[in-house]
Motif scaffolding. Sequence first.
Motif, short mmCIF file in Angstrom:
data_model
loop_
_atom_site.label_atom_id
_atom_site.label_comp_id
_atom_site.label_asym_id
_atom_site.label_seq_id
_atom_site.Cartn_x
_atom_site.Cartn_y
_atom_site.Cartn_z
N THR A 1 -11.15 6.13 1.14
CA THR A 1 -9.69 6.00 1.07
C THR A 1 -9.16 6.66 -0.21
OG1 THR A 1 -9.93 3.89 2.23
CG2 THR A 1 -7.81 4.31 1.15
N GLU B 1 -11.31 -2.39 8.27
CA GLU B 1 -9.92 -2.13 8.68
C GLU B 1 -9.83 -2.32 10.20
OE1 GLU B 1 -7.92 0.56 6.35
OE2 GLU B 1 -9.64 1.21 5.20
N TRP C 1 0.82 -1.21 0.00
CA TRP C 1 0.00 0.00 0.00
C TRP C 1 0.86 1.26 0.00
CZ3 TRP C 1 -4.05 2.13 -1.53
CH2 TRP C 1 -4.66 3.20 -0.90
C1 MLT Z 1 -4.73 -1.78 0.57
O1 MLT Z 1 -5.25 -1.69 -0.53
O2 MLT Z 1 -3.63 -2.30 0.79
C2 MLT Z 1 -5.47 -1.20 1.72
O3 MLT Z 1 -6.83 -1.10 1.48
C3 MLT Z 1 -4.92 0.13 2.00
C4 MLT Z 1 -5.48 0.78 3.20
O4 MLT Z 1 -5.10 0.43 4.29
O5 MLT Z 1 -6.29 1.68 3.09
#
Ligand code: MLT
Length: 362
Positions: free
Chosen positions: A243, A266, A222
């Motif tokens: 996000t 999350e 990420w």
């Molecule tokens: C990812 O795509 O690795 C996660 O969704 C990133 C995040 O923590 O927002």
Amino acid sequence: MIAVRLGIWHNNNDGTSSRGKREIVMSFKQGIRAWGVAVLCLATLISTEAAARTKPFKMALGDGGGSPQQVMGQKFVELLEQKTDGRHGTLMFLNGQLGDEQSTINDASMGLLDFTLVAINNVTPFSPSVGVLTLPYMMQSLEDAIALTQGEVGQQLVANTVRDANIRIIGWTYTGFRALTNAKRPIHELSDLKGLKMRVPANDIMIDTYRAWGINPTPMAWSETFTGLQLGVVDGQDNPYMTIYAMKFSEVQDYITNIRYLFSIEPLIVSEEVFQAQSDEVQQAILAAGQEATEFSARYLVEQEDKIRAELVSQGMEIIEPANEREWMDRAISQVWPKYYDRLGGKEQLNRILKTLGRDEI
Ligand code: MLT
């Protein structure tokens, strides 16, 4: 009558101060009372100092300011501080400052980091049964996500992560469905994906999902994703609207396809080693703060998501409804799910989960 000699600082007539001796004459009772007060003051001083000295916890976050991770983390930090009468502060480190999400999980599992807040897909490599939350089209609404994480399934997953990885999930951030973004063209159908270089987290289930959709995705941490998109190493990725917005992806992506294959969760994680080192009272405060922050996160998603989508459009992004999402779903379920039955506790376990959600068995 007793006489007590005290060494004290006193003011001289010339405006300076110096240490000297004063004789104070008081009754025995007054003396006892004075000593009592002195002992009390000393104890208060020591306990205030001890409270002030409590080393702040450290929390790692993969995302930046304004992201659901940061909002959830901040809420938890405030609640924990309140519940411990200010004794337990927490320093938050945003934007992967303490390492990419998977390495922060590793640090927490070794007791080197107190808290980390990461996407669920980054937990699966450490505790495979959590993968049930990344199975494509398993959760089809916020209600599904709440039912799974806050019911029996969630409790089992918490126990599994403690057992497998020495980390404990103490809260769940609900961040909405992961929409697909790219910089090349509007994606209406599966066939439009052909030739696109799509970034995915290092998560087997997600990699296999894209394979079921006909392309070979690129696993990438990420913390490297924004730069990867900016430099054209990859053309697109998927993440929740909130996000995408917080990470300013509109600067490097033009199109969003509103697929609903993965409801993003999350988890807020505490190192089990750190958790076990706390008193009962602090452990209870951590758990209660995590639960309250979880409830807050669901409300926050409902309040914010539509506004954020509108904001992304005003930043120039085009949102496309997939022409036939049933096809995306059928391919993902028929090709990906069977591969993971064993890892996720067997087909019967998945059927139990589907029943919890009021859906047909497979
Ligand atoms: C990812 O795509 O690795 C996660 O969704 C990133 C995040 O923590 O927002």
